[in-house]
Design a protein around this motif. Sequence first.
Motif, PDB file in Angstrom:
ATOM      1  N   VAL A 189       0.899  -1.154  -0.546  1.00 44.26           N
ATOM      2  CA  VAL A 189       0.368   0.122  -0.009  1.00 44.26           C
ATOM      3  C   VAL A 189       1.007   1.028  -0.028  1.00 44.26           C
ATOM      4  O   VAL A 189       0.409   2.142  -0.492  1.00 44.26           O
ATOM      5  N   ARG A 190       1.673   1.087   0.771  1.00 37.63           N
ATOM      6  CA  ARG A 190       2.155   2.240   1.184  1.00 37.63           C
ATOM      7  C   ARG A 190       3.441   2.706  -0.557  1.00 37.63           C
ATOM      8  O   ARG A 190       3.098   3.479  -0.690  1.00 37.63           O
ATOM      9  N   ASN A 223       2.121   1.475  -4.008  1.00 32.19           N
ATOM     10  CA  ASN A 223       1.587   1.482  -5.036  1.00 32.19           C
ATOM     11  C   ASN A 223       0.490   2.014  -5.013  1.00 32.19           C
ATOM     12  O   ASN A 223      -0.674   2.511  -5.351  1.00 32.19           O
ATOM     13  N   HIS A 224      -0.045   2.795  -3.496  1.00 29.72           N
ATOM     14  CA  HIS A 224      -1.077   3.679  -2.569  1.00 29.72           C
ATOM     15  C   HIS A 224      -2.631   2.906  -2.979  1.00 29.72           C
ATOM     16  O   HIS A 224      -3.609   3.679  -3.171  1.00 29.72           O
ATOM     17  N   GLN A 225      -2.393   1.283  -3.300  1.00 33.09           N
ATOM     18  CA  GLN A 225      -3.647   0.819  -3.604  1.00 33.09           C
ATOM     19  C   GLN A 225      -3.654  -0.426  -2.759  1.00 33.09           C
ATOM     20  O   GLN A 225      -2.654  -0.720  -2.458  1.00 33.09           O
TER      21      GLN A 225
END
Length: 78
Positions: free
Chosen positions: A39-40, A42-44
Motif C-alpha cells: 500500500v505504501r 502502490n497507494h492502493q
Amino acid sequence: MPSNFWRGVFSEPDGTPSFSRVATAVIVAFATGWVTALVRLNHQLPDFGGLVVLIGTLYGVNKVAGAVGSRFEERQRQ
C-alpha cells in the motif's frame, strides 16, 4: 492473566499447543507487513483472495486433524 489469555489463544481447548494457530498468527503478521508495504508503494489495496485462501487452509487443516484424531482415539479406547 494476560499470559493465560495468549496461552489460550495459541492452544487447543484441552491445553495442548496448536501448530496451526501459531502458524496462522505468523502468516497474518507477515501478510500485514507485506500488505502495508504494498500500500505504501502502490497507494492502493491489493487483492486479498490468496491470503484468505492460505489462512483458511490452515484453519481447515486444524479442524480436519482434530476430527480425524478424535476418531482414532475413540477406536483405540474400544
